[in-house]
Design a protein around this motif. Sequence first.
Motif, PDB file in Angstrom:
ATOM      1  N   SER A 132     -27.620  18.067 -20.881  1.00 24.89           N
ATOM      2  CA  SER A 132     -26.323  17.395 -20.740  1.00 24.89           C
ATOM      3  C   SER A 132     -26.431  15.999 -20.133  1.00 24.89           C
ATOM      4  N   LEU A 133     -27.563  15.687 -19.490  1.00 24.55           N
ATOM      5  CA  LEU A 133     -27.696  14.404 -18.797  1.00 24.55           C
ATOM      6  C   LEU A 133     -27.814  13.256 -19.791  1.00 24.55           C
ATOM      7  N   SER A 134     -26.877  12.308 -19.693  1.00 26.08           N
ATOM      8  CA  SER A 134     -26.860  11.154 -20.593  1.00 26.08           C
ATOM      9  C   SER A 134     -27.306   9.875 -19.917  1.00 26.08           C
ATOM     10  N   GLU A 135     -27.019   9.765 -18.587  1.00 27.26           N
ATOM     11  CA  GLU A 135     -27.341   8.528 -17.880  1.00 27.26           C
ATOM     12  C   GLU A 135     -27.849   8.837 -16.484  1.00 27.26           C
ATOM     13  N   TYR A 136     -28.872   8.086 -16.085  1.00 29.00           N
ATOM     14  CA  TYR A 136     -29.481   8.210 -14.768  1.00 29.00           C
ATOM     15  C   TYR A 136     -29.493   6.819 -14.155  1.00 29.00           C
ATOM     16  N   VAL A 137     -28.880   6.681 -12.981  1.00 26.95           N
ATOM     17  CA  VAL A 137     -28.704   5.372 -12.359  1.00 26.95           C
ATOM     18  C   VAL A 137     -29.461   5.326 -11.034  1.00 26.95           C
ATOM     19  N   LEU A 138     -30.205   4.252 -10.825  1.00 25.27           N
ATOM     20  CA  LEU A 138     -30.908   4.003  -9.570  1.00 25.27           C
ATOM     21  C   LEU A 138     -30.365   2.711  -8.977  1.00 25.27           C
ATOM     22  N   ALA A 139     -29.840   2.796  -7.749  1.00 28.76           N
ATOM     23  CA  ALA A 139     -29.302   1.623  -7.066  1.00 28.76           C
ATOM     24  C   ALA A 139     -30.201   1.272  -5.892  1.00 28.76           C
ATOM     25  N   LYS A 148     -30.154   1.440 -15.024  1.00 30.38           N
ATOM     26  CA  LYS A 148     -29.523   2.565 -15.715  1.00 30.38           C
ATOM     27  C   LYS A 148     -30.423   2.999 -16.855  1.00 30.38           C
ATOM     28  N   PHE A 149     -30.758   4.271 -16.865  1.00 25.68           N
ATOM     29  CA  PHE A 149     -31.522   4.866 -17.952  1.00 25.68           C
ATOM     30  C   PHE A 149     -30.546   5.675 -18.794  1.00 25.68           C
ATOM     31  N   SER A 150     -30.445   5.321 -20.078  1.00 20.55           N
ATOM     32  CA  SER A 150     -29.528   6.001 -20.994  1.00 20.55           C
ATOM     33  C   SER A 150     -30.340   6.789 -22.010  1.00 20.55           C
ATOM     34  N   PHE A 162     -29.263  -4.548 -13.924  1.00 25.03           N
ATOM     35  CA  PHE A 162     -28.119  -5.334 -13.492  1.00 25.03           C
ATOM     36  C   PHE A 162     -28.453  -5.970 -12.153  1.00 25.03           C
ATOM     37  N   ARG A 163     -28.267  -7.306 -12.057  1.00 23.02           N
ATOM     38  CA  ARG A 163     -28.637  -8.019 -10.836  1.00 23.02           C
ATOM     39  C   ARG A 163     -27.569  -8.989 -10.324  1.00 23.02           C
ATOM     40  N   LEU A 164     -26.743  -9.501 -11.202  1.00 23.32           N
ATOM     41  CA  LEU A 164     -25.772 -10.528 -10.826  1.00 23.32           C
ATOM     42  C   LEU A 164     -24.457  -9.907 -10.373  1.00 23.32           C
ATOM     43  N   PRO A 165     -23.768 -10.538  -9.433  1.00 19.14           N
ATOM     44  CA  PRO A 165     -22.507  -9.972  -8.928  1.00 19.14           C
ATOM     45  C   PRO A 165     -21.488  -9.657 -10.022  1.00 19.14           C
ATOM     46  N   ASP A 166     -21.471 -10.466 -11.091  1.00 19.01           N
ATOM     47  CA  ASP A 166     -20.511 -10.235 -12.177  1.00 19.01           C
ATOM     48  C   ASP A 166     -21.005  -9.252 -13.233  1.00 19.01           C
ATOM     49  N   SER A 173     -21.135   7.434 -21.158  1.00 11.09           N
ATOM     50  CA  SER A 173     -20.934   8.869 -21.363  1.00 11.09           C
ATOM     51  C   SER A 173     -19.662   9.391 -20.702  1.00 11.09           C
ATOM     52  N   VAL A 174     -19.197   8.683 -19.663  1.00 11.32           N
ATOM     53  CA  VAL A 174     -17.975   9.110 -18.968  1.00 11.32           C
ATOM     54  C   VAL A 174     -16.904   8.020 -18.981  1.00 11.32           C
ATOM     55  N   ASP A 175     -17.124   6.971 -19.782  1.00 12.59           N
ATOM     56  CA  ASP A 175     -16.164   5.877 -19.971  1.00 12.59           C
ATOM     57  C   ASP A 175     -15.743   5.248 -18.646  1.00 12.59           C
ATOM     58  N   CYS A 176     -16.712   4.680 -17.964  1.00 19.26           N
ATOM     59  CA  CYS A 176     -16.474   4.113 -16.632  1.00 19.26           C
ATOM     60  C   CYS A 176     -17.274   2.822 -16.483  1.00 19.26           C
ATOM     61  N   ARG A 177     -16.689   1.830 -15.774  1.00 23.10           N
ATOM     62  CA  ARG A 177     -17.352   0.547 -15.545  1.00 23.10           C
ATOM     63  C   ARG A 177     -17.187   0.132 -14.086  1.00 23.10           C
ATOM     64  N   ILE A 178     -18.278  -0.391 -13.508  1.00 21.00           N
ATOM     65  CA  ILE A 178     -18.237  -0.858 -12.118  1.00 21.00           C
ATOM     66  C   ILE A 178     -18.997  -2.175 -12.021  1.00 21.00           C
ATOM     67  N   ARG A 179     -18.357  -3.172 -11.439  1.00 18.05           N
ATOM     68  CA  ARG A 179     -19.002  -4.474 -11.217  1.00 18.05           C
ATOM     69  C   ARG A 179     -20.008  -4.345 -10.073  1.00 18.05           C
ATOM     70  N   LEU A 180     -21.105  -5.059 -10.180  1.00 16.44           N
ATOM     71  CA  LEU A 180     -22.097  -5.029  -9.114  1.00 16.44           C
ATOM     72  C   LEU A 180     -21.527  -5.530  -7.797  1.00 16.44           C
ATOM     73  N   SER A 181     -20.628  -6.499  -7.851  1.00 14.07           N
ATOM     74  CA  SER A 181     -20.021  -6.981  -6.606  1.00 14.07           C
ATOM     75  C   SER A 181     -19.257  -5.867  -5.902  1.00 14.07           C
ATOM     76  N   ASP A 182     -18.718  -4.913  -6.646  1.00 18.03           N
ATOM     77  CA  ASP A 182     -18.041  -3.763  -6.040  1.00 18.03           C
ATOM     78  C   ASP A 182     -19.045  -2.746  -5.512  1.00 18.03           C
ATOM     79  N   ILE A 183     -20.136  -2.548  -6.230  1.00 18.17           N
ATOM     80  CA  ILE A 183     -21.175  -1.617  -5.774  1.00 18.17           C
ATOM     81  C   ILE A 183     -21.760  -2.079  -4.446  1.00 18.17           C
TER      82      ILE A 183
END
Length: 190
Positions: A132-139, A148-150, A162-166, A173-183
């Motif tokens: 079931s795993l579609s995406e694996y994220v390392l921050a 992000k590994f897809s 992803f490296r830039l604030p924007d 897989s879950v229809d979600c978006r997050i800006r790096l500046s928010d992370i």
Amino acid sequence: MPMSPKTRLSAAEYLERERVAETKSEFFDGEMFAMTGASRNHNLIAGNIFAGIHGQLRKAKCEVYASDMRVKVEATGLYAYPDIVVLCSPPVFEDSRNDTILNPEVIVEVLSDSTEACDRGAKFENYRSIASLSEYVLANQKRRHVEKFSRHDRDTWILSEFRLPDDVLELRSVDCRIRLSDIYEKVVFD
């Protein structure tokens, strides 16, 4: 002098101990591994990602779990506590206790010095066997950097960085978006 053999636990023995323990431990190949506390940056990043995902998926048929939801990798027997677990399919639990999820769609780990090698290596190798795993994220918590590994197909994963604030981390897989500046909001790098 001969060394006595290391005592191995069964998964059932691990769960019996873990469910009454005051601290969390992961489990693999008969051994329990105590988890350590997390830094300020780790907590801020994990909290920011959780808040971003949860806020977008509140009205959806999705569930977002923080670091206390245990995940079992059925193919390998690994029990782990990812920083964040997301699924939009009905949850499948190991048993009636509903504390061990079997079907995560997204797993997020915030890297630390003590866990980075495992999170990138053995743990990801185990996680890849979860169908079931579609995406694996390392921050990263030392600099603004998210990987992000897809899943492309059964054995192929595609890396996006992803490296830039924007920059926007998109979890398709879950229809979600997050800006790096928010992370990385309120995170202070040394």
